[in-house]
Design a protein around this motif. Structure first.
Motif, PDB file in Angstrom:
ATOM      1  N   ILE A 631      41.777  50.250  44.809  1.00 19.55           N
ATOM      2  CA  ILE A 631      40.402  50.266  44.314  1.00 19.55           C
ATOM      3  C   ILE A 631      39.510  49.495  45.278  1.00 19.55           C
ATOM      4  O   ILE A 631      39.889  48.432  45.780  1.00 19.55           O
ATOM      5  N   ALA A 632      38.315  50.028  45.516  1.00 17.04           N
ATOM      6  CA  ALA A 632      37.324  49.343  46.356  1.00 17.04           C
ATOM      7  C   ALA A 632      36.537  48.372  45.496  1.00 17.04           C
ATOM      8  O   ALA A 632      35.862  48.782  44.550  1.00 17.04           O
ATOM      9  N   LYS A 633      36.647  47.086  45.809  1.00 20.07           N
ATOM     10  CA  LYS A 633      35.951  46.053  45.034  1.00 20.07           C
ATOM     11  C   LYS A 633      34.714  45.526  45.744  1.00 20.07           C
ATOM     12  O   LYS A 633      33.805  44.993  45.089  1.00 20.07           O
ATOM     13  N   ASP A 634      34.633  45.675  47.046  1.00 21.08           N
ATOM     14  CA  ASP A 634      33.495  45.130  47.783  1.00 21.08           C
ATOM     15  C   ASP A 634      32.406  46.206  47.877  1.00 21.08           C
ATOM     16  O   ASP A 634      32.157  46.808  48.923  1.00 21.08           O
ATOM     17  N   ASN A 635      31.738  46.505  46.733  1.00 16.63           N
ATOM     18  CA  ASN A 635      30.687  47.517  46.685  1.00 16.63           C
ATOM     19  C   ASN A 635      29.333  46.900  46.996  1.00 16.63           C
ATOM     20  O   ASN A 635      29.138  45.681  46.922  1.00 16.63           O
ATOM     21  N   PHE A 636      28.369  47.745  47.330  1.00 20.51           N
ATOM     22  CA  PHE A 636      27.031  47.288  47.669  1.00 20.51           C
ATOM     23  C   PHE A 636      25.997  47.988  46.772  1.00 20.51           C
ATOM     24  O   PHE A 636      26.224  49.109  46.289  1.00 20.51           O
ATOM     25  N   MET A 637      24.871  47.334  46.587  1.00 20.76           N
ATOM     26  CA  MET A 637      23.735  47.894  45.828  1.00 20.76           C
ATOM     27  C   MET A 637      24.187  48.321  44.442  1.00 20.76           C
ATOM     28  O   MET A 637      23.921  49.444  43.989  1.00 20.76           O
ATOM     29  N   GLY A 638      24.913  47.408  43.791  1.00 21.86           N
ATOM     30  CA  GLY A 638      25.313  47.664  42.423  1.00 21.86           C
ATOM     31  C   GLY A 638      26.301  48.801  42.290  1.00 21.86           C
ATOM     32  O   GLY A 638      26.396  49.422  41.226  1.00 21.86           O
ATOM     33  N   GLY A 639      27.021  49.126  43.342  1.00 23.33           N
ATOM     34  CA  GLY A 639      28.031  50.173  43.283  1.00 23.33           C
ATOM     35  C   GLY A 639      27.553  51.504  43.804  1.00 23.33           C
ATOM     36  O   GLY A 639      28.338  52.464  43.868  1.00 23.33           O
ATOM     37  N   ASP A 646      39.796  43.761  50.586  1.00 23.82           N
ATOM     38  CA  ASP A 646      40.612  42.952  51.509  1.00 23.82           C
ATOM     39  C   ASP A 646      41.891  42.574  50.769  1.00 23.82           C
ATOM     40  O   ASP A 646      42.035  41.462  50.246  1.00 23.82           O
ATOM     41  N   PRO A 647      42.855  43.484  50.673  1.00 27.04           N
ATOM     42  CA  PRO A 647      43.990  43.279  49.760  1.00 27.04           C
ATOM     43  C   PRO A 647      45.061  42.346  50.320  1.00 27.04           C
ATOM     44  O   PRO A 647      45.294  42.261  51.528  1.00 27.04           O
ATOM     45  N   TYR A 648      45.708  41.636  49.414  1.00 24.18           N
ATOM     46  CA  TYR A 648      46.932  40.888  49.679  1.00 24.18           C
ATOM     47  C   TYR A 648      47.795  40.944  48.425  1.00 24.18           C
ATOM     48  O   TYR A 648      47.321  41.284  47.334  1.00 24.18           O
ATOM     49  N   VAL A 649      49.089  40.606  48.573  1.00 27.59           N
ATOM     50  CA  VAL A 649      50.058  40.741  47.489  1.00 27.59           C
ATOM     51  C   VAL A 649      50.679  39.382  47.190  1.00 27.59           C
ATOM     52  O   VAL A 649      51.008  38.619  48.102  1.00 27.59           O
ATOM     53  N   LYS A 650      50.857  39.114  45.899  1.00 22.49           N
ATOM     54  CA  LYS A 650      51.620  37.959  45.434  1.00 22.49           C
ATOM     55  C   LYS A 650      52.893  38.458  44.776  1.00 22.49           C
ATOM     56  O   LYS A 650      52.854  39.321  43.894  1.00 22.49           O
ATOM     57  N   PHE A 692      45.490  41.552  44.958  1.00 22.96           N
ATOM     58  CA  PHE A 692      44.152  41.001  44.795  1.00 22.96           C
ATOM     59  C   PHE A 692      43.317  41.361  46.018  1.00 22.96           C
ATOM     60  O   PHE A 692      43.840  41.609  47.118  1.00 22.96           O
ATOM     61  N   ASP A 693      42.023  41.341  45.772  1.00 21.92           N
ATOM     62  CA  ASP A 693      41.035  41.516  46.844  1.00 21.92           C
ATOM     63  C   ASP A 693      40.494  40.142  47.203  1.00 21.92           C
ATOM     64  O   ASP A 693      39.941  39.437  46.335  1.00 21.92           O
ATOM     65  N   LYS A 694      40.656  39.725  48.438  1.00 27.53           N
ATOM     66  CA  LYS A 694      40.252  38.396  48.868  1.00 27.53           C
ATOM     67  C   LYS A 694      38.737  38.324  48.963  1.00 27.53           C
ATOM     68  O   LYS A 694      38.092  39.119  49.648  1.00 27.53           O
ATOM     69  N   ASP A 695      38.144  37.373  48.237  1.00 29.46           N
ATOM     70  CA  ASP A 695      36.705  37.160  48.250  1.00 29.46           C
ATOM     71  C   ASP A 695      36.415  35.692  48.492  1.00 29.46           C
ATOM     72  O   ASP A 695      37.306  34.834  48.427  1.00 29.46           O
ATOM     73  N   ILE A 696      35.119  35.435  48.757  1.00 27.39           N
ATOM     74  CA  ILE A 696      34.717  34.053  49.044  1.00 27.39           C
ATOM     75  C   ILE A 696      34.819  33.199  47.793  1.00 27.39           C
ATOM     76  O   ILE A 696      35.299  32.062  47.832  1.00 27.39           O
TER      77      ILE A 696
END
Length: 986
Positions: A631-639, A646-650, A692-696
């Motif tokens: 899934i794309a989580k880093d959308n712009f202009m409200g989607g 930016d995926p990583y796995v635990k 997870f998608d890595k965010d600030i």
């Protein structure tokens, strides 16, 4: 009208009336008024000069303390005098019932009554008083007046030793040890009304003593016995232990009865007495001419006792909470005394079964006589609590040590409800030959101690007799020489001989020597103010090793001194030898209970008894390949504009967490990472995967799924795609492989040797106390307890690839062992290239080059020895982030009987606002916790190198707990690490 005169009516005389004279009544009234005025004067002066009322209160407290101490001393003195006067009546009525010490008129088998001596002393006491008065007035007083210009007006105004004579409570004769001497122990008791007043007219100062109590055991040695009158060559006397002293001061010295000064003054006087009359100091009176007084005054020691303070059990809990409602613990430490030699161990926090593992060496001058005293205390901020004592055990143990039998080592503590202490005593005899010196030094090198000094190989006795023609001071004045004798870091000083360039010291000094080949004797002769050197002398101990009897008895010329300046000294070296014949062959028994019955000793097991789950492990290999349609989580202009993630796995399995690296802006990431974990086949285990998608700010969820470990074990090898749950789309490609164990040598020829692993189980550790030459002690000061290196080929040569036996430790006792079980297994992979061997010998010769290395350490509060932590520190240039991974800890120090609940906390300095402070989760009851937690920081590479990592491993404790929080800490400068390459180490 005038008041009638005050009358005194004596009881029992109705008709007789005694009237006080008017002058006496007037003086009494004036004295009462003066005392009231004196009491109010400090209050008036404090108010007049504006002083704080606290000064008045402080003075009042000091006065009350002085008055209380004064009254106690007077009462003790009166009670002692009353007891001596009414001894027989008091003993008959009370002492027999109280089971206390009996008086001298009661017969004993070893201590004889000497009432005839007491009668002689009582009869001669007035004449002894006349002699002492003459001695003080005609000899001592002039000597004091000439010693200082401030004491030129000193005089003894009154000398009265009173009517109470010194008493000899009993005499014990020792005639069985040496036929050329008579040894007597006199038990002295003195509670006298002695009164001595001193006045210094220049300063209008008066002082004195009124009443003294003295109790002690005085040893008198009559030697040598000769065949001529007076049959005895000399009389030597000394106190084996410090006598008990109590002085009642008068005049200006009343100030010495103030609390604090009271004990200080008595201690100073006892120190003065000890410097002349307490072992190793002796008073020798020669009775015939041409006698070697030096040999009698300072004989060689009888031997050395090495005391190992090991541990204690079942001590009393003194640090209770809420006035005893909640049981606490104690912070015990031990005080060891042998004569004037005193040692204090370190204290162990919150432990009723402390382990000290310390060693002390004491010189024994008299056998029998000197005793070992041990007292245990609880360390407190104000006053330490008493936890028990041991007395009079040295003589019994030395009797065993010198004979063949091993000494008992566990002793019940006295005067407390419970507690026992474990001691080991070793008798070191003195050898006059250097033939065994190398052997002794080699044994000592293998002896690990907790003290900073290594065990001694020899003792050195120096008898400093006299000096001759020392240099004069400026103006042709006679010097006041004293000598400083130094060996390595130990320095001892002689007395000062005032006004003489040919001083007579006649003093003995003893030193412990670690290695005579490497140490020297340094003697400095100086004037009394230590500023003017009069000469020096350096004697290498190697010189003694070349002499007959290891002895030098001669004149020594001084360097940097006059041409004729020299000193006479006798120097004796003796090698400390611990005979192998007295080595105990069994561990010491422990006392149990008041009856002194020994606990049954468990037999030594021959094999380990591991948990049933031991050696059933296998290796789970997880190959994280890739993912698709995330899934794309880093959308712009409200989607409205679709972005990426930016995926990583635990991956979480068996309490261990693995984290993959982050793939930037990719919905179909490829990781291609491999993880391996050793697992026991327990039912119900699962492996959890989360993306997870890595965010600030906060990472976004991309899905999860779980797998059963049982399904993987049954399938052995699985290569499959797994759909993510709780999200609209996404799947993950995994390759899972279960690698079981192989313990069959026949199948070793077909094993894929990616790597091998071993499972270790330590069933029991036996620290042997059999040898008296070498003893294994604790490493809390940074020293190892022992180590073991085990080649894997030894394990593979065992039947079933299982080694289960006792193994000797290196760097410890020769008989120190550990019961160890090692089960070796090789992983069998079902995919990939296989490597075959024609026979097992090839495997042993070429492939198995690894060893199992086991090191045994004990840990302490010292940060350098409290355990280890494994970290990975690096910098990701792709993400422009500093990352720190806390993997695990090992060998942590326990903080309670359940171990510890550790967690790791760290901060990157400098950080004033603690924004970089992080901590891991807490692992319950685990001294080797696995965390595997990763922390990231948005720093540039340059900024990262300017940081310092300050890390602490702590124990999670409750608010009311007395357990210590800090386990250990460390600090790392990140500029010392290659952050780009990264580092992963303990």
């Amino acid at each position: 009208p005038a008041l009638p005169p005050r009358s005194l009516i004596m009881p029992g005389a109705d008709a007789e009336v005694v009237t006080a004279p008017p002058a006496e009544r007037a003086v009494g009234a004036l004295w009462s008024f003066a005392k009231c005025l004196g009491a109010l004067l400090p209050v008036y002066l404090a108010g007049y000069y504006g002083f704080s009322i606290s000064l008045v209160l402080l003075g009042l407290m000091l006065y009350i303390g002085w008055k209380h101490g004064r009254m106690e001393k007077v009462m003790r003195l009166k009670s002692a005098m009353y007891l001596l006067e009414n001894e027989r009546e008091f003993t008959t009525e009370k002492v027999f019932r109280a089971k206390r010490d009996l008086p001298p008129w009661v017969n004993f088998p070893d201590v004889e009554k000497v009432e005839w001596v007491n009668k002689i002393l009582q009869q001669a006491w007035p004449f002894i008083g006349q002699y002492l008065e003459k001695l003080l007035v005609e000899t001592i007083a002039p000597a004091i007046r000439t010693s200082s210009i401030h004491l030129q007006t000193l005089s003894f105004t009154k000398v009265n030793i009173g009517d109470k004579a010194l008493k000899v409570v009993g005499v014990k004769a020792h005639t069985e040890h040496d036929k050329k001497q008579v040894m007597l122990d006199l038990y002295l008791s003195y509670a006298g009304d002695v009164e001595i007043n001193v006045e210094i007219k220049k300063y209008f100062c008066k002082a004195g003593v009124k009443g003294v109590q003295l109790y002690g055991k005085l040893r008198v040695i009559l030697e040598p016995l000769i065949g001529d009158v007076p049959l005895v060559g000399a009389i030597t006397m000394f106190f084996i232990r410090r006598p008990k002293l109590d002085i009642n001061w008068t005049g200006l010295t009343n100030l010495l009865d103030i609390p604090g000064l009271n004990s200080m003054s008595d201690t100073m006087i006892m120190d003065a007495i000890a410097s002349h009359l307490v072992l190793p100091n002796r008073l020798t009176i020669p009775l015939v001419a041409n006698l070697h007084v030096a040999q009698l005054r300072s004989p060689l020691p009888r031997g050395v006792v090495r005391i190992h303070l090991l541990e204690a059990e079942d001590l009393t809990a003194k640090d209770t909470v809420i006035k005893g409602l909640i049981d606490g613990k104690s912070d015990p430490y031990a005080v060891i005394r042998v004569g004037t030699q005193i040692f204090t161990s370190h204290h162990v926090d919150s432990n009723l079964n402390p382990q000290w593992r310390e060693m002390y060496e004491v010189i024994v001058h008299e056998v029998p006589g000197q005793e070992l005293e041990v007292e245990v205390f609880d360390k407190d901020p104000d006053q330490d609590d008493f936890l028990g004592r041991l007395e009079k055990i040295l003589q019994k143990c030395l009797l065993y040590c010198i004979s063949v039998f091993p000494p008992p080592q566990w002793f019940n503590l006295k005067d407390v409800p419970s507690g026992s202490i474990h001691l080991r005593l070793e008798w070191l005899s003195l050898l006059s030959s250097a033939d065994r010196l190398s052997e002794v030094i080699q044994k000592n090198q293998n002896l690990t101690t907790k003290t900073s000094d290594p065990p001694s190989a020899a003792i050195l006795a120096i008898y400093l007799d006299q000096g001759f023609e020392l240099p004069m001071r400026k103006g042709s004045k006679f010097p006041s020489p004293m000598a400083q004798i130094s060996i390595q870091d130990t320095t001892k000083e002689s007395k000062t001989c005032y006004g003489s360039n040919s001083p007579v010291w006649e003093e003995a000094f003893t030193f412990f020597i670690q290695d005579p080949h490497k140490q020297d004797i340094d003697i400095q002769v100086k004037d009394d103010d230590h500023s003017v050197p009069l000469g020096s002398l350096t004697i290498p101990l190697n010189r003694l090793l070349e002499t007959s009897g290891l002895t030098l008895d001669q004149w020594f010329h001084l360097e940097n001194s006059g041409t004729a300046s020299r000193i006479y000294a006798k120097i004796v070296l003796r090698i400390l030898w611990l005979s192998d014949d007295v080595t105990p062959t069994t561990p010491s028994p422990r006392p149990s209970g008041p009856g002194g019955l020994n606990k049954p000793q468990p037999t030594q097991p021959q094999h380990t008894t591991p948990d049933p789950e031991f050696a059933t492990e296998g290796v789970l290999r997880i190959h994280l390949v890739e993912a698709q349609n995330l899934i794309a989580k880093d959308n712009f202009m409200g989607g409205m504009v679709k972005g990426k993630s930016d995926p990583y796995v635990k991956i979480k399995v068996a309490g261990i967490t693995f984290r993959s690296h982050t793939i930037k802006e990719n919905l179909n990431p490829v990781w291609n990472e491999l993880y391996e974990v050793i697992l026991t086949q327990l039912p119900g285990q699962e492996i959890q995967f989360e993306l997870f998608d890595k965010d600030i700010d906060q990472d976004d969820f991309l899905g999860r799924f779980k797998l059963s470990l049982r399904d993987i074990i049954n399938g052995q090898f699985i290569d499959s795609w797994y759909t993510l749950n709780d999200v609209k789309s996404g799947r993950v490609h995994l390759v899972l492989e279960w690698l079981p164990r192989v313990s069959d040598l026949i199948r070793l020829e077909q094993v894929k040797l990616h790597f091998s692993f071993c499972s270790l189980f330590i069933a029991a550790a036996l620290i042997s106390y059999f040898s008296t030459n070498i003893y294994l002690l604790s490493h809390s000061w940074g020293q190892a307890l022992g180590s073991l290196t085990l080649p894997l080929k030894e394990v593979l040569s065992e039947s079933g690839l299982v080694l289960d036996r006792w193994l000797s430790l290196d760097g410890a006792l020769p008989e120190s062992q550990i019961l160890l079980r090692v089960t070796a297994g090789l992983q069998i992979g079902f995919k990939g290239t296989r490597i075959y061997f024609n026979d097992c010998k090839t495997l042993f010769k070429k492939e198995i080059k690894c060893h199992i290395v086991i090191c045994f350490f004990s840990v302490s509060d010292n940060a350098n020895t409290a355990g280890q932590v494994k970290l990975t520190i690096g910098y990701s240039t792709e993400e422009n982030r500093l990352f720190i991974t806390v993997h695990s800890c090992r060998g942590l120090a326990p903080r309670s009987k359940d171990g510890a609940d550790p967690y790791v906390s760290f901060i990157l300095l400098p950080d004033k606002k603690a924004t970089t402070k992080r901590r891991t989760t807490t692992k319950r009851k685990d001294l080797n916790p696995e965390f595997n937690e990763r922390f990231e920081f948005d720093f540039s590479l340059e900024e990262s190198t300017q940081r310092k990592l300050y890390l602490s491993v702590k124990n999670s404790v409750s608010f009311m707990s007395r357990e210590k929080e800090l386990i250990g800490k460390l600090q790392l400068d990140l500029d010392q690490i290659d952050l780009k390459a990264g580092v992963a180490q303990w």
